[in-house]
Design a protein around this motif. Structure first.
Motif, short mmCIF file in Angstrom:
data_model
loop_
_atom_site.label_atom_id
_atom_site.label_comp_id
_atom_site.label_asym_id
_atom_site.label_seq_id
_atom_site.Cartn_x
_atom_site.Cartn_y
_atom_site.Cartn_z
N VAL A 88 0.84 -1.19 0.00
CA VAL A 88 0.00 0.00 0.00
C VAL A 88 0.88 1.25 0.00
N LEU A 89 0.56 2.17 -0.89
CA LEU A 89 1.21 3.49 -0.88
C LEU A 89 0.15 4.51 -0.50
N ILE A 90 0.45 5.33 0.49
CA ILE A 90 -0.46 6.38 0.94
C ILE A 90 0.09 7.73 0.50
N ILE A 91 -0.79 8.61 0.05
CA ILE A 91 -0.41 9.98 -0.28
C ILE A 91 -1.04 10.91 0.73
N GLY A 92 -0.21 11.63 1.49
CA GLY A 92 -0.71 12.59 2.46
C GLY A 92 -0.54 12.13 3.89
#
Length: 563
Positions: A30-34
């Motif tokens: 999983v890549l999260i932005i923010g």
């Protein structure tokens, strides 16, 4: 789970702070932005469930809006103890100093969150996302930052929030202005109003940011002019200090209290008021309203009967009560007539109420002027100031643009996210927003949105709703993992159904009568439509978990059965 030294790259993902480019792409689940409330909680929960997770944050540290919005007077308008994470390991060793914490204190809170949950080891800071593309052959996203860091992920979570992209009205000759032009999201010195000391200052706007700026800058400026299109119906904050002793004692009920917030519509721990305004006789209603008013914060509207959103007469009665309380605070007759008019400037509650401490006293000062933009619009900027339709040119050393955001959608349309159809959100939503459950978008498999459009976002206390929504997303990902589902994508008919249900609910209220950022009406060219789910947190969770159980409205692709 990845780890890093203070000066190194994060498992091959370049730490944007160091600007190390050209590293090999890092593969994560999983890549999260923010790294605001949503991103930090997502990282915390996903790591708990064994997902290899990383986060890209454009700023230099955690905090989201509390890193970006550092204007004078910036503070939250959801009160403590409700505005914080529910994890005991976080709140046990943290005390706030005020009922409504300042932006500076919330920055310190996020430092405590980081130290308690050990988040930074899995975050790349100063990592502005430049390009995001989905590969249908691998069912993975590739995310690239301006600094050259690259991550490949199965699942992408956009925790970019509702208030990221600032809105600049297209004022004529704005580029000719030679003074200091400051958008409220880009204040040059954190929460420091002293740069306005002895200066001629203009504030353009009348929302929560403008109210908070006015309260501080009026005390510093030689002269302040506030340009207002629609007067705010601001409620009393009734700020007060919070003692360590009080919080220490009250923590015995924090877990239950914060859990209760999740079962409310707004995420605030107020007792709901059943029935109608008309269930009470005049004396009973007046007694109730006096009590709610005296509590401060959002009690007057959120803990009241809620039929003012559907019954114009009920709203007019609430406005009359508000005006009776507020008008005596403005001594200047001309200012009072504009700021607290006899007739409501809009249906009560159809714009977000700002909370104020001494806004009306500050704007009443002799060194403060108010310009009614409906009667006297800004014609253009000059080198020295602002010229209005009456031909009057007012000189300013500093102009503060408290003009808000391309709210709800701007953070997503601002990024170059291309789905399996090669279409960006800017193109995808050019004729209006379509999502399923306010979390997923057709054309974007395995992408989830946190605190975005068509969810209860703007009508809730952020941290409480964010935890609910992220918990749902985490359970989605656990289900996909356990059932060997490679990808999940919202179906267009499900999006159309979700959107229509929101607009139908909206049409039963007075909200469509008012131009507001709830309706996307603050940004020229943006489709005017309700951008928020109106049913509240509890009902939203019921609908999402029903869909989670059946995966109705999604196209799923399963992996090959293991041998």
């Amino acid at each position: 789970m990845s780890s890093t030294s203070a000066n190194g790259a994060v498992n091959g993902v370049a730490n944007g702070t160091n600007g190390t480019n050209g590293t090999a792409a890092q593969e994560v689940d999983v890549l999260i932005i923010g790294a605001g409330f949503g991103g930090c909680y997502s990282l915390y929960r996903l790591r708990q469930q064994g997902f290899k997770t990383h986060l890209f944050e454009a700023g230099s540290y955690l905090g989201g809006v509390w890193q970006n919005n550092t204007y004078p007077g910036a503070r939250v308008d959801s009160e403590i103890p409700y505005y914080q994470y529910s994890m005991p390991e976080v709140w046990r060793k943290w005390n706030f100093s005020e009922r409504f914490p300042s932006g500076q204190e919330l920055k310190a809170y996020f430092k405590h969150v980081d130290e308690t949950l050990d988040l930074s080891k899995d975050i790349s800071f100063n990592a502005t996302v430049a390009d995001v593309q989905y590969d249908s052959t691998t069912a993975k996203w590739t995310v690239k930052t301006e600094s050259g860091a690259t991550a490949v992920c199965r699942f992408l979570i956009c925790a970019t929030g509702s208030s990221f992209k600032p809105h600049f009205p297209a004022f004529k000759n704005l580029d000719k202005y030679k003074g200091e032009l400051i958008h409220s999201t880009r204040w040059p010195n954190d929460a420091d109003a002293s740069i306005t000391k002895g200066k001629r200052v203009a504030i353009i706007g009348s929302g929560a940011t403008a109210v908070q700026c006015t309260q501080e800058i009026a005390k510093q400026a030689q002269h302040l002019t506030v340009y207002v299109r629609t007067a705010s119906i601001s409620l009393p904050m009734f700020q007060r200090p919070l003692s360590e002793f009080e919080q220490r004692v009250n923590k015995s009920i924090y877990s239950g209290l914060l859990a209760r917030c999740r079962a409310t519509k707004s995420g605030l721990g107020y007792d709901p008021r059943p029935g109608s305004t008309w269930d009470l006789i005049d004396a009973e209603r007046e007694e109730l309203w006096e009590e709610l008013w005296a509590r401060g914060g959002f009690n007057f509207n959120q803990a009241n009967h809620r039929d003012f959103l559907v019954d114009k007469k009920a709203g007019e009665m609430m406005y009359a009560f508000w005006a009776k309380k507020t008008r005596p605070r403005v001594k200047n007759p001309a200012k009072a007539a504009f700021l607290v008019p006899e007739k409501p400037p809009f249906a009560f509650g159809t714009k977000r109420s700002s909370l104020e401490q001494d806004y009306y006293e500050c704007i009443d000062q002799d060194n403060v002027d108010v310009v009614d933009l409906k009667a006297n619009a800004i014609q253009e900027f000059s080198e020295g100031g602002i010229i209005t339709a009456d031909g009057n040119e007012r000189p300013f050393d500093i102009v503060v643009m408290a003009t808000g955001f391309d709210a709800m959608t701007g953070s997503l349309t601002n990024m170059n996210i291309k789905g399996n159809d090669g279409v960006t959100f800017e193109e995808r939503w050019k004729d209006g927003v379509f999502t399923h459950l306010g979390m997923c978008s057709s054309g974007c498999p395995n992408l989830f949105m946190v605190y975005g459009p068509q969810a209860p976002t703007a009508f809730t206390n952020g941290p409480v709703f964010i935890e609910v929504q992220v918990d749902i997303i985490v359970d989605f990902l656990k289900k996909l993992r356990s059932e060997n589902i490679v990808s999940i994508e919202a179906q267009r008919p499900a999006e159309e159904k979700w959107k229509q249900a929101i607009q139908d609910a909206n049409d039963k209220t007075l909200l469509p009568l008012t131009d507001s950022w709830y309706m996307g009406a603050n940004v020229p060219g943006k489709k005017r439509e309700q951008l928020n789910y109106l049913g509240g947190i509890q009902q939203y969770e019921v609908e999402c978990r029903t869909a989670l159980e059946t995966l109705e409205g999604f196209t799923i692709v399963r992996g090959e059965a293991s041998q």
